[in-house]
Design an enzyme around this catalytic site. Sequence first.
Site, PDB file in Angstrom:
ATOM      1  N   LYS A 134      11.825  -0.832  -5.982  1.00 26.70           N
ATOM      2  CA  LYS A 134      11.860   0.203  -4.934  1.00 26.70           C
ATOM      3  C   LYS A 134      13.227   0.281  -4.225  1.00 26.70           C
ATOM      4  CE  LYS A 134       6.920   0.237  -4.003  1.00 26.70           C
ATOM      5  NZ  LYS A 134       5.858   0.233  -2.998  1.00 26.70           N
ATOM      6  N   MET A 162      -3.367  -4.634   3.664  1.00 25.47           N
ATOM      7  CA  MET A 162      -2.610  -3.787   2.729  1.00 25.47           C
ATOM      8  C   MET A 162      -2.822  -4.173   1.269  1.00 25.47           C
ATOM      9  SD  MET A 162       1.055  -2.661   3.954  1.00 25.47           S
ATOM     10  CE  MET A 162       1.451  -2.094   5.574  1.00 25.47           C
TER      11      MET A 162
END
EC number: 1.1.1.25
Length: 264
Positions: free
Chosen positions: A68, A216
Amino acid sequence: MQTTKHFAVIGNPIAHSRSPELHQAFAQKTGITLVYNKRLAQIGQFESSIDEFFKNHGTGLNVTVPFKEDAFKACDVLTERAKIAKAVNTLWQKEGKLYGDNTDGQGLVNAINALEWPLSQSRILILGAGGATRGVIFPLAEAGAHEIVIANRTLSRATQLIQDLSPHIQNTSLNAVGLDQLTGHFDIVINATSASLSGDTLLLPESLTFNYAYEMAYGKPSHFLDEAKKRNIPYADGFGMLVGQAIESFYIWNGTRPNLKDFL
Ligand code: ATR
């Protein structure tokens, strides 16, 4: 006749990714024809792999661990939320330029909205101060959070993150605290540490109370969610966030946004 668009998710490892099945499900629901593959890139070969994908007429790429930040650096044009996150999970090309966005934070906001937990005027506690936390603060603030407290085992990392993000956040107060100094009441607590991924315990003091618990991570045992269950608090794991970020990527590429609740 509609032409078939080509998409992929790129990462290392990639075999476990659920993005292809999600995007196929969105395509079916919205009547779009697409192909969505998994793409394994070797470390150090991320850029050549995305070049090849777009040269072969790919429309869009999702980017996952560990690329990312590489994707962020590779882009010619970034959205504001990608600039703030310093990470990119969605790529596309326009007029020969590489565009990047980060839909992870909005994915979390969408998941919390689908659960009908209140974000507007809320007091939110985020556990952890790594990349996962960085990506969600701006979207949570935009969704109307009144205060966001970042609690981290290493306090200096939380303080640094707040210093970095403060210039971008207008109407939400940001505060840092050490994980061992946690106390008080919050509307929502979000576990953004990697403790569940590594199977570590995450001890929360009794003096910390909250109404809703969001983990998460998904598909892993979570001490944080065990604690929420013990306290009889509504909870959710990160599957909704995964679906939420996928929907936002799908929207960028295809201009239509499936309803998250249809895929939970
Ligand atoms: P990511 O990009 O997924 O956020 P990261 O940047 O490695 O990953 O950050 C991991 C976060 O989980 C950090 O906030 C880390 O705390 P430290 O900054 O003190 O290292 C936190 N973390 C990991 N394991 C933990 C544990 N067992 N207890 C508490 N916090 C933990």
